[in-house]
Enzyme design. Structure first.
Site, PDB file in Angstrom:
ATOM      1  N   CYS A   2     -60.471  -4.880 -46.161  1.00  0.00           N
ATOM      2  CA  CYS A   2     -59.386  -5.283 -45.161  1.00  0.00           C
ATOM      3  C   CYS A   2     -58.644  -6.279 -45.561  1.00  0.00           C
ATOM      4  O   CYS A   2     -58.974  -7.241 -46.436  1.00  0.00           O
ATOM      5  CB  CYS A   2     -60.310  -5.860 -44.000  1.00  0.00           C
ATOM      6  SG  CYS A   2     -61.386  -4.734 -43.462  1.00  0.00           S
ATOM      7  N   ARG A  27     -55.433  -2.654 -49.278  1.00  0.00           N
ATOM      8  CA  ARG A  27     -56.714  -3.221 -49.020  1.00  0.00           C
ATOM      9  C   ARG A  27     -57.267  -2.282 -48.135  1.00  0.00           C
ATOM     10  O   ARG A  27     -58.524  -2.397 -47.888  1.00  0.00           O
ATOM     11  CB  ARG A  27     -56.772  -4.600 -48.616  1.00  0.00           C
ATOM     12  CG  ARG A  27     -56.188  -5.518 -49.761  1.00  0.00           C
ATOM     13  CD  ARG A  27     -56.306  -6.852 -49.095  1.00  0.00           C
ATOM     14  NE  ARG A  27     -57.537  -7.561 -49.230  1.00  0.00           N
ATOM     15  CZ  ARG A  27     -58.030  -8.286 -50.282  1.00  0.00           C
ATOM     16  NH1 ARG A  27     -57.305  -8.462 -51.233  1.00  0.00           N
ATOM     17  NH2 ARG A  27     -59.200  -8.876 -50.140  1.00  0.00           N
ATOM     18  N   TRP A  74     -60.236  -1.333 -43.354  1.00  0.00           N
ATOM     19  CA  TRP A  74     -61.031  -0.326 -44.182  1.00  0.00           C
ATOM     20  C   TRP A  74     -62.207  -0.305 -43.602  1.00  0.00           C
ATOM     21  O   TRP A  74     -63.181  -1.210 -43.446  1.00  0.00           O
ATOM     22  CB  TRP A  74     -60.814  -0.474 -45.796  1.00  0.00           C
ATOM     23  CG  TRP A  74     -61.482   0.467 -46.527  1.00  0.00           C
ATOM     24  CD1 TRP A  74     -60.965   1.411 -47.154  1.00  0.00           C
ATOM     25  CD2 TRP A  74     -62.939   0.490 -47.011  1.00  0.00           C
ATOM     26  NE1 TRP A  74     -61.571   2.330 -47.932  1.00  0.00           N
ATOM     27  CE2 TRP A  74     -62.852   1.838 -47.752  1.00  0.00           C
ATOM     28  CE3 TRP A  74     -63.991  -0.127 -46.852  1.00  0.00           C
ATOM     29  CZ2 TRP A  74     -63.950   2.169 -48.253  1.00  0.00           C
ATOM     30  CZ3 TRP A  74     -65.340   0.322 -47.318  1.00  0.00           C
ATOM     31  CH2 TRP A  74     -65.277   1.529 -48.078  1.00  0.00           C
ATOM     32  N   ASN A 100     -63.287  -9.878 -42.543  1.00  0.00           N
ATOM     33  CA  ASN A 100     -63.555  -8.818 -43.699  1.00  0.00           C
ATOM     34  C   ASN A 100     -64.788  -9.080 -44.295  1.00  0.00           C
ATOM     35  O   ASN A 100     -65.417 -10.073 -44.451  1.00  0.00           O
ATOM     36  CB  ASN A 100     -62.399  -9.228 -44.587  1.00  0.00           C
ATOM     37  CG  ASN A 100     -62.558  -8.174 -45.844  1.00  0.00           C
ATOM     38  OD1 ASN A 100     -62.921  -7.130 -45.876  1.00  0.00           O
ATOM     39  ND2 ASN A 100     -61.943  -8.713 -47.286  1.00  0.00           N
ATOM     40  N   GLY A 101     -65.771  -7.919 -44.259  1.00  0.00           N
ATOM     41  CA  GLY A 101     -66.788  -8.199 -45.021  1.00  0.00           C
ATOM     42  C   GLY A 101     -67.929  -7.400 -43.964  1.00  0.00           C
ATOM     43  O   GLY A 101     -67.434  -6.510 -43.381  1.00  0.00           O
ATOM     44  N   GLU A 486     -61.088   8.317 -67.374  1.00  0.00           N
ATOM     45  CA  GLU A 486     -60.350   7.912 -66.647  1.00  0.00           C
ATOM     46  C   GLU A 486     -58.978   8.777 -66.043  1.00  0.00           C
ATOM     47  O   GLU A 486     -58.622   8.877 -65.091  1.00  0.00           O
ATOM     48  CB  GLU A 486     -59.454   6.855 -67.405  1.00  0.00           C
ATOM     49  CG  GLU A 486     -58.227   6.390 -66.878  1.00  0.00           C
ATOM     50  CD  GLU A 486     -58.512   5.359 -65.579  1.00  0.00           C
ATOM     51  OE1 GLU A 486     -59.592   5.304 -64.883  1.00  0.00           O
ATOM     52  OE2 GLU A 486     -57.277   5.191 -64.984  1.00  0.00           O
ATOM     53  N   LYS A 490     -58.293   9.573 -61.960  1.00  0.00           N
ATOM     54  CA  LYS A 490     -56.877   9.373 -61.516  1.00  0.00           C
ATOM     55  C   LYS A 490     -56.454  10.927 -60.668  1.00  0.00           C
ATOM     56  O   LYS A 490     -56.094  10.704 -59.629  1.00  0.00           O
ATOM     57  CB  LYS A 490     -55.712   9.210 -62.763  1.00  0.00           C
ATOM     58  CG  LYS A 490     -55.693   8.164 -63.449  1.00  0.00           C
ATOM     59  CD  LYS A 490     -54.926   6.931 -62.427  1.00  0.00           C
ATOM     60  CE  LYS A 490     -55.928   6.375 -61.621  1.00  0.00           C
ATOM     61  NZ  LYS A 490     -56.815   5.179 -62.201  1.00  0.00           N
ATOM     62  N   GLU A 493     -58.706  10.862 -57.414  1.00  0.00           N
ATOM     63  CA  GLU A 493     -58.402  10.000 -56.312  1.00  0.00           C
ATOM     64  C   GLU A 493     -57.179  10.085 -55.572  1.00  0.00           C
ATOM     65  O   GLU A 493     -57.097  10.029 -54.566  1.00  0.00           O
ATOM     66  CB  GLU A 493     -58.772   8.605 -56.950  1.00  0.00           C
ATOM     67  CG  GLU A 493     -57.789   7.940 -57.914  1.00  0.00           C
ATOM     68  CD  GLU A 493     -58.132   6.660 -58.346  1.00  0.00           C
ATOM     69  OE1 GLU A 493     -58.971   6.030 -57.682  1.00  0.00           O
ATOM     70  OE2 GLU A 493     -57.617   6.041 -59.641  1.00  0.00           O
ATOM     71  N   HIS A 509     -73.338  22.108 -73.740  1.00  0.00           N
ATOM     72  CA  HIS A 509     -74.732  21.731 -73.199  1.00  0.00           C
ATOM     73  C   HIS A 509     -74.347  21.857 -71.666  1.00  0.00           C
ATOM     74  O   HIS A 509     -75.314  21.304 -70.931  1.00  0.00           O
ATOM     75  CB  HIS A 509     -75.324  20.543 -73.460  1.00  0.00           C
ATOM     76  CG  HIS A 509     -75.214  20.100 -74.975  1.00  0.00           C
ATOM     77  ND1 HIS A 509     -76.248  20.919 -75.764  1.00  0.00           N
ATOM     78  CD2 HIS A 509     -74.714  19.602 -75.971  1.00  0.00           C
ATOM     79  CE1 HIS A 509     -76.237  20.900 -77.063  1.00  0.00           C
ATOM     80  NE2 HIS A 509     -75.249  19.740 -77.197  1.00  0.00           N
ATOM     81  N   LYS A 608     -58.090  -0.598 -52.697  1.00  0.00           N
ATOM     82  CA  LYS A 608     -57.796  -1.037 -53.953  1.00  0.00           C
ATOM     83  C   LYS A 608     -58.766  -2.113 -54.308  1.00  0.00           C
ATOM     84  O   LYS A 608     -59.299  -2.416 -55.359  1.00  0.00           O
ATOM     85  CB  LYS A 608     -56.310  -1.343 -53.876  1.00  0.00           C
ATOM     86  CG  LYS A 608     -55.965  -2.125 -55.315  1.00  0.00           C
ATOM     87  CD  LYS A 608     -54.745  -2.036 -55.649  1.00  0.00           C
ATOM     88  CE  LYS A 608     -54.361  -2.086 -57.308  1.00  0.00           C
ATOM     89  NZ  LYS A 608     -54.904  -1.112 -58.023  1.00  0.00           N
TER      90      LYS A 608
HETATM   91  C1  G6P Z   1     -61.451   0.292 -56.671  1.00  0.00           C
HETATM   92  C2  G6P Z   1     -59.949   0.991 -56.875  1.00  0.00           C
HETATM   93  C3  G6P Z   1     -60.149   1.226 -58.326  1.00  0.00           C
HETATM   94  C4  G6P Z   1     -60.513   0.259 -59.292  1.00  0.00           C
HETATM   95  C5  G6P Z   1     -62.105  -0.433 -58.640  1.00  0.00           C
HETATM   96  C6  G6P Z   1     -62.293  -1.833 -59.522  1.00  0.00           C
HETATM   97  O1  G6P Z   1     -62.390   1.512 -56.477  1.00  0.00           O
HETATM   98  O2  G6P Z   1     -59.777   1.780 -56.168  1.00  0.00           O
HETATM   99  O3  G6P Z   1     -58.622   1.458 -58.628  1.00  0.00           O
HETATM  100  O4  G6P Z   1     -60.665   0.434 -60.414  1.00  0.00           O
HETATM  101  O5  G6P Z   1     -61.980  -0.723 -57.614  1.00  0.00           O
HETATM  102  O6  G6P Z   1     -61.434  -2.765 -59.100  1.00  0.00           O
HETATM  103  P1  G6P Z   1     -61.058  -4.201 -59.769  1.00  0.00           P
HETATM  104  O7  G6P Z   1     -60.167  -4.797 -58.838  1.00  0.00           O
HETATM  105  O8  G6P Z   1     -62.579  -4.637 -59.986  1.00  0.00           O
HETATM  106  O9  G6P Z   1     -60.539  -3.741 -61.163  1.00  0.00           O
END
Ligand code: G6P
Length: 613
Positions: A2, A27, A74, A100-101, A486, A490, A493, A509, A608
């Site tokens: 949040c 957030r 969130w 938040n939390g 990665e 991408k 997500e 395998h 994020k």
């Molecule tokens: C969330 C985000 C990702 C990010 C991860 C770690 O899942 O959606 O994009 O890689 O957190 O976040 P950080 O801020 O620790 O890099």
């Protein structure tokens, strides 16, 4: 998770809060709300869905007054809905909270409060906070003392912000544990509170960060900080240098696209001041590394989540190859539970864009508890991860807003390459010629990045052809294996297409069973030491009827002759190749999602900054 904004001062709080929330929407975007003290009353507006819903609501039904607090959610406890949206009012309507939390003992507290006659109007854990504060105020305590008592009653990691119509000159806030940051922005005759710096950068550059178990009482002219147990705190005032402009979309359709393109600048800034091309040396003063310390290190654990963890996997290759120190990469949410073998000669290196990810911070704490040297590579200036480290490297990327991380992936790749050289240099394991060559290669990066980005229209065309795929296999080997992970992350997500990254050699395998004409196979086949192996992987995929999309080095006729589509990269020194091979994958995922008309910057269910465990 949040996002929180608070304002106290002479202006109307609502536009300031809505402007700040806009910068924090990354957030969480399940619901949003704002509450202000208007004269003798608290007024609240809340809506489910994105912030724009709340903005509409406020324009139809305006709010006047200050102080005020706002929230973008969130959801953890309670579905995303109006009744669960913050701010939450107490039964008297005189106190209101944003949070938040997770209040871990909320069930117990809820039961107690209900038995005392309190009515709950939501399914959230948050609501217990406001009822507790209200209860203590009804017993004669000031807002500050009622809040303090409440903060001591709730378990778990939490950020709380409270205002009351009975004391309309102040905001009370606290940070307990790793539930995300609290930044207090210092203005002239006004002050601000936010979860993150971009929310208040339009108004001030002078900030104070709250540490865990600290609370603040903020009025328009004063900020007083104490521990929640009443201990004295002398806060440090930081001046933030980057400006809010870089947190705007500019000419781009989405933040993600803008941030993909910003990588040239971000990578240039990453090198600036750290690479001495003349001497062929790396300088990372914030890391506080000395030759004695460098020689002492016996093992490095890299710990991180999501994209940052994949960056760490590339770092493992680089550090082991260049500095010959054993490196293990452990996902942060697993680190504490894996009983890692850590002592005072072990480094725990955390990588984090936000510097606030709860699992990453917990892993750092575990490292600290076991006596390790704690390092971090962090983007968000002043974040908790940076503050608790013995040494750090700050990513020079500026704010990253798109939920799917891009520039905060490539910057730490360069940081780890530089770290590897510095470690090797200080340990005396790198001869001068090699060192100079490795350092000289860094000079190529911005140009290579620019050239691969210029090929965006070609990638976009491929994306149009692939927009309806149901799944995709991403294969890579060696230093480019994490890029397969990665790239797949991408795609899934932001486009909601299932994608799986796999070490190419393992395809036979199991995953090879998935390959048919419906399953595209994306192969990372740049000119690196695994190139030949990747060629045979492409052949195997083709032999099973798969459609192959390759990332290959310009001029590679072999790959061009076999693959159905090629995304070209310029010729790149292999140890730097992951920095460049990831660009086409970022652009591919972006254009597939954009063509499908999806909300690229705010994909469903994601946030994020993940500040819950
Ligand atoms: C969330 C985000 C990702 C990010 C991860 C770690 O899942 O959606 O994009 O890689 O957190 O976040 P950080 O801020 O620790 O890099």
């Amino acid at each position: 998770m949040c996002g929180i904004v608070g304002y106290v001062g002479a202006r109307d709080a609502t536009p300031i809060i809505l402007g700040g929330l806009k910068r924090l929407e990354y957030r969480g975007y399940d619901s949003a709300g704002v509450a202000v003290v208007n004269g003798n009353q608290i007024e609240v507006r809340r809506d489910a869905g994105k912030l724009s819903q709340l903005v509409d609501l406020v324009s139809k039904s305006p709010l006047k007054g200050a102080p005020g607090i706002g929230h973008t959610r969130w959801a953890t406890h309670g579905a995303p809905s109006v009744k669960n949206a913050h701010p939450h009012l107490g039964n008297s309507g005189r106190v209101v909270v944003v949070h938040n939390g997770i209040v871990e003992n909320f069930l117990e507290l809820r039961e107690e409060l209900t038995s005392e006659g309190v009515t709950f109007n939501s399914d959230t854990d948050t609501e217990t906070i406001v009822h507790l504060a209200e209860h203590h105020m009804a017993g004669g305590l000031s807002l500050e003392e009622a809040a303090r008592r409440t903060f001591n009653q709730i378990d778990g990691a939490n950020v709380v912000v409270l205002i009351s119509a009975d004391e309309p000159d102040k905001i009370v806030t606290a940070r307990i544990g790793n539930a995300g940051g609290v930044v207090i922005g210092l203005g002239e005759g006004e002050n601000f509170i936010a979860s993150d710096i971009p929310a208040i950068l339009d108004h001030t550059r002078k900030v104070i960060f709250l540490e865990s178990r600290q609370m603040a009482v903020v009025t328009k002219d004063s900020v007083r900080i104490e521990t929640i147990d009443g201990g004295e705190v002398k806060p440090e005032i930081h001046t933030i240098s980057y400006d809010a402009v870089s947190a705007e979309k500019g000419e781009y359709r989405h933040f993600m696209q803008k941030e993909i393109h910003e990588q040239v600048r971000a990578l240039t800034d990453t090198l600036a001041g750290r690479v001495d091309f003349q001497e062929g040396r790396i300088r990372l003063p914030e890391l506080k590394l000395t030759p004695e310390l460098a020689k002492r290190i016996q093992r490095i654990y890299i710990t991180a989540c999501g994209t940052a963890a994949y960056a760490g996997m590339v770092g493992k290759y680089l550090i082991e190859k260049i500095a010959r120190i054993p490196v293990e990469v452990v996902i942060a949410s697993e680190f504490r539970y894996s009983d890692p073998i850590v002592d005072e000669n072990t480094v725990v290196l955390a990588i984090s864009q936000s510097g606030e990810t709860a699992d990453t911070l917990a892993a750092m704490e575990e490292g600290r508890r076991k006596g390790a040297i704690i390092w971090s590579i962090v983007n968000a200036v002043g974040s908790q991860a940076m503050r608790v480290s013995d040494g750090s490297i700050s990513m020079q990327t500026g704010p990253e807003i798109g939920v799917a991380s891009t520039k905060a992936f490539t910057a730490p790749l360069v940081d780890q390459y530089m770290l590897a050289i510095l470690l090797a240099d200080m340990r005396g394991t790198l001869d001068e010629t090699n060192r100079r060559e490795l350092v000289a290669d860094l000079r190529l990066i911005p140009d290579l990045a620019g050239r691969v980005l210029d090929r965006e229209p070609e990638v976009e065309k491929i994306a149009h052809e692939l927009k309806d795929i149901k799944g995709c296999l991403y294969l890579g080997r060696g230093i480019n294996m994490p890029i397969a992970y990665e790239g797949a992350l991408k795609l899934k997500e932001i486009s909601y297409i299932h994608a799986e990254g796999y070490p190419a050699g393992e395809m036979k395998h199991g995953p090879i069973a998935l390959i048919d004409e419906e399953m595209p196979v994306l192969c990372l086949a740049p000119q690196d030491p695994w190139h030949e192996k990747m060629i045979s992987q492409i052949q195997q995929a083709k032999a099973r009827g798969g459609m192959v999309i390759a990332v290959a080095t310009e001029g590679d006729e072999l790959v061009a002759g076999m693959a159905d589509h090629v995304m070209w990269i310029p010729k790149t020194p292999w140890m730097l190749s992951p920095i460049i091979t990831v660009f086409p994958l970022q652009m591919l995922a972006y254009h597939i999602a954009a063509t499908r008309g999806l909300d690229v910057d705010q994909p469903r269910n994601l946030a994020k900054s993940v500040t819950v465990e």
